[in-house]
Motif scaffolding. Structure first.
Motif, PDB file in Angstrom:
ATOM      1  N   ALA A 136     -31.720 -72.532  23.094  1.00  0.00           N
ATOM      2  CA  ALA A 136     -32.908 -71.547  22.682  1.00  0.00           C
ATOM      3  C   ALA A 136     -31.988 -70.365  23.922  1.00  0.00           C
ATOM      4  O   ALA A 136     -32.035 -69.106  23.306  1.00  0.00           O
ATOM      5  N   GLU A 137     -32.319 -71.017  24.841  1.00  0.00           N
ATOM      6  CA  GLU A 137     -31.678 -69.792  26.334  1.00  0.00           C
ATOM      7  C   GLU A 137     -30.443 -68.666  25.624  1.00  0.00           C
ATOM      8  O   GLU A 137     -30.758 -67.113  26.693  1.00  0.00           O
ATOM      9  N   TYR A 138     -29.462 -69.516  25.008  1.00  0.00           N
ATOM     10  CA  TYR A 138     -28.280 -68.746  24.927  1.00  0.00           C
ATOM     11  C   TYR A 138     -28.496 -67.798  23.853  1.00  0.00           C
ATOM     12  O   TYR A 138     -26.978 -67.534  23.605  1.00  0.00           O
ATOM     13  N   LEU A 139     -29.059 -67.823  22.963  1.00  0.00           N
ATOM     14  CA  LEU A 139     -29.566 -67.291  21.606  1.00  0.00           C
ATOM     15  C   LEU A 139     -29.638 -66.330  21.978  1.00  0.00           C
ATOM     16  O   LEU A 139     -31.315 -65.890  22.447  1.00  0.00           O
ATOM     17  N   PRO A 140     -30.177 -65.144  20.351  1.00  0.00           N
ATOM     18  CA  PRO A 140     -30.936 -63.776  20.108  1.00  0.00           C
ATOM     19  C   PRO A 140     -32.510 -64.557  20.148  1.00  0.00           C
ATOM     20  O   PRO A 140     -32.846 -65.803  19.496  1.00  0.00           O
ATOM     21  N   ARG A 141     -33.397 -63.774  19.894  1.00  0.00           N
ATOM     22  CA  ARG A 141     -34.558 -63.473  18.902  1.00  0.00           C
ATOM     23  C   ARG A 141     -34.294 -62.765  17.678  1.00  0.00           C
ATOM     24  O   ARG A 141     -33.348 -62.294  17.045  1.00  0.00           O
ATOM     25  N   TYR A 142     -34.735 -63.252  16.124  1.00  0.00           N
ATOM     26  CA  TYR A 142     -34.758 -63.641  15.269  1.00  0.00           C
ATOM     27  C   TYR A 142     -35.868 -63.315  14.327  1.00  0.00           C
ATOM     28  O   TYR A 142     -36.189 -63.348  14.262  1.00  0.00           O
ATOM     29  N   ARG A 143     -34.885 -62.268  13.054  1.00  0.00           N
ATOM     30  CA  ARG A 143     -35.648 -61.022  12.939  1.00  0.00           C
ATOM     31  C   ARG A 143     -35.519 -61.867  11.063  1.00  0.00           C
ATOM     32  O   ARG A 143     -34.625 -62.258  11.125  1.00  0.00           O
ATOM     33  N   PRO A 144     -36.863 -61.100  10.463  1.00  0.00           N
ATOM     34  CA  PRO A 144     -36.394 -61.995   9.557  1.00  0.00           C
ATOM     35  C   PRO A 144     -36.249 -60.939   7.952  1.00  0.00           C
ATOM     36  O   PRO A 144     -36.528 -60.897   6.958  1.00  0.00           O
TER      37      PRO A 144
END
Length: 268
Positions: A136-144
């Motif tokens: 998850a450290e390499y992934l963006p934050r996600y919005r619905p």
């Protein structure tokens, strides 16, 4: 975190943690952790728990053990066989769980652009780190949002022909059909929820809450979705239910999903 599963920035908060694992399931998780290391060793970069056990909502004798294993290279048939053997051994040894399944993916696939809003989101938001590095450290934050809706569940139309084949091929018993009812019920409820997720503006993994959110926007289909949510938790192996999914609710949902969000990017 607000009551719709979002953080202060409006991004989906990661659900689940090792601290939420119910006491009865801790020996199962400990055994899985040890055996994953023994079986996969240096081939493995990360292992995650997901589902009801790390969310703290698992029910003894009713919930399954869900694992995601990330390998350094593409999983082989031998890797998948090892995972099935592990799943079967844990299920046989621990009465607390009702089956289990270990998903296998490669590190490269998980972090690829194509999977950023599907597998990537799944790991970053729905998976609890168990072993190794947390990708998850390499992934963006996600919005619905609609992009997330499209890339997570925008492939229902492709799944329906396969579902019909599985229904046609399953043994003609209530017991044999029950897992299919559970699996398809859960997938349809989750797809119905992500259809309305951007308007509802939140995230939940509770099937009943998903069905209620969906029903607020599609009242004419609300009763069907509520029933599917019930069967997702308490399945009965009814052939009529399966047929209603692939001949009624499923095709309608696939068509409406494509109209609202578009179709998921094709996979190789």
């Amino acid at each position: 975190m607000n009551n719709k599963g979002l953080d202060e920035q409006g991004c989906i908060a990661r659900e689940g943690s090792l601290g939420r694992i119910p006491r009865e399931f801790r020996p199962v998780v400990a055994a899985a952790r040890d055996r994953l290391t023994d079986v996969f060793g240096a081939r493995m970069t990360s292992a995650y728990l997901y589902g009801s056990i790390p969310r703290g909502t698992a029910r003894v004798g009713r919930s399954d053990l869900d694992l995601l294993l990330v390998l350094l290279e593409e999983p082989t048939e031998a890797d998948r066989a090892d995972a099935r053997t592990l799943d079967e051994a844990l299920d046989k040894e621990f009465a607390q769980i009702d089956g289990g399944g270990t998903l296998l993916v490669s590190r490269a696939q998980l972090l690829s652009d194509l999977e950023r809003y599907d597998l990537g989101w799944f790991v970053a938001c729905l998976c609890t780190p168990l072993l190794g590095e947390d990708l998850a450290e390499y992934l963006p934050r996600y919005r619905p949002d609609s992009l997330l809706a499209r890339e997570t569940n925008g492939d229902l139309a492709l799944l329906l022909p396969r579902w019909r084949e599985r229904i046609a091929g399953v043994a003609d018993t209530e017991e044999a059909r029950r897992p299919l009812v559970r699996f398809m019920s859960r997938r349809l409820v989750r797809t119905g929820f992500t259809l309305v997720m951007p308007r509802w503006n939140g995230w939940t993994s509770d099937l009943r809450e998903m069905a209620e959110a969906f029903g607020a926007y599609y009242p004419e289909r609300a009763a069907q979705m509520r029933e599917a949510a019930v069967l997702g938790y308490e399945p009965v192996g009814d052939l009529a239910v399966l047929r209603s999914y692939v001949d009624g609710l499923g095709p309608w949902l696939a068509e409406e999903y494509a109209r609202v969000h578009g179709v998921k990017a094709p996979r190789p």
